[in-house]
Design a protein around this motif. Sequence first.
Motif, short mmCIF file in Angstrom:
data_model
loop_
_atom_site.label_atom_id
_atom_site.label_comp_id
_atom_site.label_asym_id
_atom_site.label_seq_id
_atom_site.Cartn_x
_atom_site.Cartn_y
_atom_site.Cartn_z
N VAL A 134 46.38 52.54 37.86
CA VAL A 134 45.27 51.93 38.59
C VAL A 134 43.93 52.39 38.01
O VAL A 134 43.00 51.60 37.84
CB VAL A 134 45.38 52.25 40.10
CG1 VAL A 134 44.15 51.74 40.83
CG2 VAL A 134 46.62 51.62 40.68
N LEU A 135 43.85 53.70 37.68
CA LEU A 135 42.60 54.20 37.10
C LEU A 135 42.34 53.52 35.75
O LEU A 135 41.19 53.20 35.42
CB LEU A 135 42.68 55.72 36.92
CG LEU A 135 42.60 56.53 38.22
CD1 LEU A 135 42.76 58.02 37.93
CD2 LEU A 135 41.27 56.29 38.93
N PHE A 137 43.21 50.54 34.93
CA PHE A 137 42.70 49.20 35.21
C PHE A 137 41.22 49.27 35.55
O PHE A 137 40.41 48.50 35.03
CB PHE A 137 43.49 48.58 36.38
CG PHE A 137 43.02 47.20 36.74
CD1 PHE A 137 43.57 46.09 36.14
CD2 PHE A 137 42.02 47.02 37.69
CE1 PHE A 137 43.14 44.82 36.45
CE2 PHE A 137 41.59 45.75 38.02
CZ PHE A 137 42.14 44.64 37.40
N ALA A 138 40.87 50.25 36.41
CA ALA A 138 39.46 50.38 36.80
C ALA A 138 38.59 50.62 35.57
O ALA A 138 37.47 50.11 35.47
CB ALA A 138 39.30 51.53 37.80
N VAL A 141 38.84 47.04 33.09
CA VAL A 141 38.66 45.64 33.48
C VAL A 141 37.29 45.12 33.09
O VAL A 141 37.15 43.96 32.68
CB VAL A 141 38.95 45.44 34.98
CG1 VAL A 141 37.92 46.14 35.84
CG2 VAL A 141 38.99 43.96 35.34
N GLU A 142 36.27 45.98 33.17
CA GLU A 142 34.94 45.49 32.80
C GLU A 142 34.69 45.61 31.30
O GLU A 142 33.99 44.81 30.70
CB GLU A 142 33.87 46.27 33.57
CG GLU A 142 33.66 45.65 34.94
CD GLU A 142 32.90 46.52 35.90
OE1 GLU A 142 32.46 47.61 35.50
OE2 GLU A 142 32.77 46.12 37.06
N LEU A 146 40.04 41.00 31.72
CA LEU A 146 41.17 40.95 32.65
C LEU A 146 42.53 41.06 31.96
O LEU A 146 43.38 41.84 32.37
CB LEU A 146 41.09 39.62 33.44
CG LEU A 146 42.08 39.45 34.58
CD1 LEU A 146 41.86 40.52 35.63
CD2 LEU A 146 41.94 38.07 35.19
N VAL A 150 45.18 43.98 32.72
CA VAL A 150 46.46 43.73 33.40
C VAL A 150 47.62 44.25 32.56
O VAL A 150 48.55 44.88 33.07
CB VAL A 150 46.62 42.21 33.69
CG1 VAL A 150 48.05 41.89 34.10
CG2 VAL A 150 45.67 41.79 34.80
N LEU A 153 47.69 47.95 32.84
CA LEU A 153 48.16 48.33 34.19
C LEU A 153 49.67 48.19 34.30
O LEU A 153 50.36 49.09 34.78
CB LEU A 153 47.46 47.43 35.22
CG LEU A 153 47.93 47.50 36.67
CD1 LEU A 153 47.68 48.88 37.23
CD2 LEU A 153 47.20 46.48 37.52
N CYS A 180 47.38 35.48 36.46
CA CYS A 180 46.12 35.93 37.06
C CYS A 180 44.94 35.15 36.52
O CYS A 180 44.03 34.78 37.27
CB CYS A 180 45.92 37.42 36.81
SG CYS A 180 47.00 38.40 37.83
N PHE A 184 42.97 33.23 39.28
CA PHE A 184 41.68 33.77 39.71
C PHE A 184 40.51 33.18 38.94
O PHE A 184 39.45 32.95 39.51
CB PHE A 184 41.68 35.29 39.58
CG PHE A 184 42.62 35.96 40.53
CD1 PHE A 184 42.29 36.10 41.87
CD2 PHE A 184 43.84 36.43 40.11
CE1 PHE A 184 43.15 36.70 42.75
CE2 PHE A 184 44.72 37.03 40.99
CZ PHE A 184 44.37 37.17 42.32
N LEU A 190 36.57 32.71 39.96
CA LEU A 190 35.90 34.01 40.12
C LEU A 190 35.29 34.44 38.80
O LEU A 190 35.84 34.18 37.74
CB LEU A 190 36.92 35.08 40.58
CG LEU A 190 37.56 34.81 41.92
CD1 LEU A 190 38.58 35.88 42.23
CD2 LEU A 190 36.51 34.77 43.01
N PRO A 191 34.12 35.05 38.88
CA PRO A 191 33.45 35.47 37.65
C PRO A 191 34.09 36.71 37.06
O PRO A 191 33.62 37.82 37.26
CB PRO A 191 32.01 35.75 38.12
CG PRO A 191 32.15 36.12 39.55
CD PRO A 191 33.37 35.40 40.07
N LEU A 192 35.20 36.53 36.36
CA LEU A 192 35.89 37.67 35.76
C LEU A 192 35.84 37.52 34.24
O LEU A 192 35.96 36.42 33.72
CB LEU A 192 37.35 37.69 36.21
CG LEU A 192 37.65 38.05 37.65
CD1 LEU A 192 39.08 37.73 37.97
CD2 LEU A 192 37.38 39.52 37.86
#
Lengths: 196, 501
Positions: A134-135, A137-138, A141-142, A146, A150, A153, A180, A184, A190-192
């Motif tokens: 999870v960390l 991914f955090a 991701v930016e 994405l 993913v 992750l 995804c 998404f 969504l603005p990803l």
Amino acid sequence: MPSLPFSDLRPPSSATAPPRGPSTAPRGTARGALENTLPTIMDGEAAPLQEPVRAPQDLAAGLLIAAFGLAALWLGRDWPTGTLAYVQSGFFPRMIGLLMVLAGAVVTGRSLLAHGAGLPAWGWRPLLGVTAAVLAFAGTVELLGLVPAVLILVGLGNLAGQPLRPVPLAFLGGTLAAGCVALFVWGLGLPLRVWP
Amino acid sequence: MTELLGNLLLGLSVSLSPDNLLLCFGGALIGTLIGVLPGLGPTATVAMLLPLTFHLPPVGALIMLAGIFYGSQYGGSATAILVNLPGESSSVVTCLDGHAMARQGRAGVALATAALASLFAGIVTTILIAVAGPPLAGVALAFGPAEYVSLMLLGLIGAVTLAHGSVVKAIAMILLGLLLSMVGTDVNSGDTRFTFGLPQLYDGIDFVPLAMGLFGLAEIIASLEQTGGAGRTTAPIASLWPKREDIRQAWPATVRGTVMGALLGILPGGGATLGSFAAYSLEKKLARRPERFGQGAIEGVAAPEAANNAASQACFIPMLSLGIPPNAIMALMIGAMTIHGITPGPQIMAKQPELFWGMIASMLIGNVILVILNLPMIGLWVRLLRVPYGYLFPAILVFCCIGTYTLNNSAFNVLLMAMFGVLGYVLRKLDCEPAPLMLGFVLGPLLEENLGRALLLSGGDPTVFATRPISGSLLATAALLLILMVMPSVRRRRDEAFKDE
């Protein structure tokens, strides 16, 4: 890494691959298990059978609760409490902090008097694996977008359980990443960021 | 009374056109499909899908919105039942027994119960609004800050029944939830608290990373650990539909849940949030064998689901008459209504009757369509549980991460979720259950605000909570509940339930 009140609970070096700990313990050892062999991060106690403390699990819980209360009191030491007629921002934190210290003291005190469950074993591998995934991914991701996030992750998370073989893993990662993006980004708009 | 029923018929006639039915159906379908993804709770789902309704005519938009709202709520309940992930505060309670039922192979029964209990509550509450709505709005005015403080204390003490083990630990978890709710900027003074100088924390901690971490991640970690990485297997699915015995157990709980939810929903502010928690506590107190709760008691699914739906319906009364939304979803709904020219306020029933009643009727239709849509889909959802855990849990992780990230496009929230995952795992190991924590977290800001206000109004006299009649009786009930809980005989009964698997 920001320091939150519970940062001391974060596993050390969570970015590295999880060690092969005794996480593959048999079923049903989660709670009150006596075949506990691991030292814990709480207060370094081991082998609860020989411990002078009667309820190590409650002792750890009580100390943790009291620690949260004390941390709240310490962090809020300079905040104005105001008067009862005009309560200010420091009042509520101090009240809750005091009550937590009290609750922690009760739990700790009881653990010294009454028999209770021992400290359970820790599943280091799933804990570190999931947290690291999870960390990661955090963190990505930016920076990377994405799809890479993913994939990372899924790849790291896979190590938390019984790892899948490479082909199913690639299939799972690919499907999830594609799904995804479709859902998404295209579907919900969504603005990803998708790619690096 | 006949006039009001006539109004309801007017609303139905507006919203029953084929176009509107189709919109409602589409909304319910999309809402369910998005809402069922773990990590996307009802709030996130409604927020994401809101733009779909912007270009529609007002009545059509409201009807589609009602569909989306019910779909996302039901989808959220389904996620809570299937994978133990609450997307909003009311699903926290559904997780407790719903997921236990799913593990026993009764996921279908739990899902059907949730849908039917919600439908019942929705219909009853809509009729209640139509018949007694305007006079009931006055009830809210009898509740001053002191009453709210006592009501919330009662709710928080009641939350202790959500946990199994020690009463003190459960109280400590509530306190921890209150503490976490204080992170961010204090609304009264503008002082920042527990933010560690991080601007990302100035707005406080969001519900989603906290719930996803404490429940979702901690659940994944624990279940990987307990099964050596293979994942917990669910019992073979025995039956998809509730049996006569299930219905016999569930229906009184549904009725009580509806009453509880409707009563609490009328109170603006915290009322609706308390609904599902209070209904669950009540069922556990009334049950002949309370130790069944948490082990897959069907009443533990029926009552909170009914209460939640009744409360979210009943909260339209204060929302429209006083303009106070009880939670984030309702705030979004108000926002959407404003876009379509409906301004919440006392005049709305008189000035725009077809819009107001159209909306109430669309809630009713949304409920019915949801059940029609979802009963056949239960088999599909249940089949999700057969996916091997090695494939399922990375997928859950992905959705949790994306759902949390897209909340504010903030990687910080994902970081928070990871930390709360660790915290949730540690708490679980120490036998501290997170459900009471969530209620403390949700009620914290309201409790603090009303506490300050009540004391301000009384000039710093703390006896105000005991001397005002409603407040005093609520407080006395809370004290009685607490005494009952710490009494040894009750303790022994609670301890019987102190077995995990």
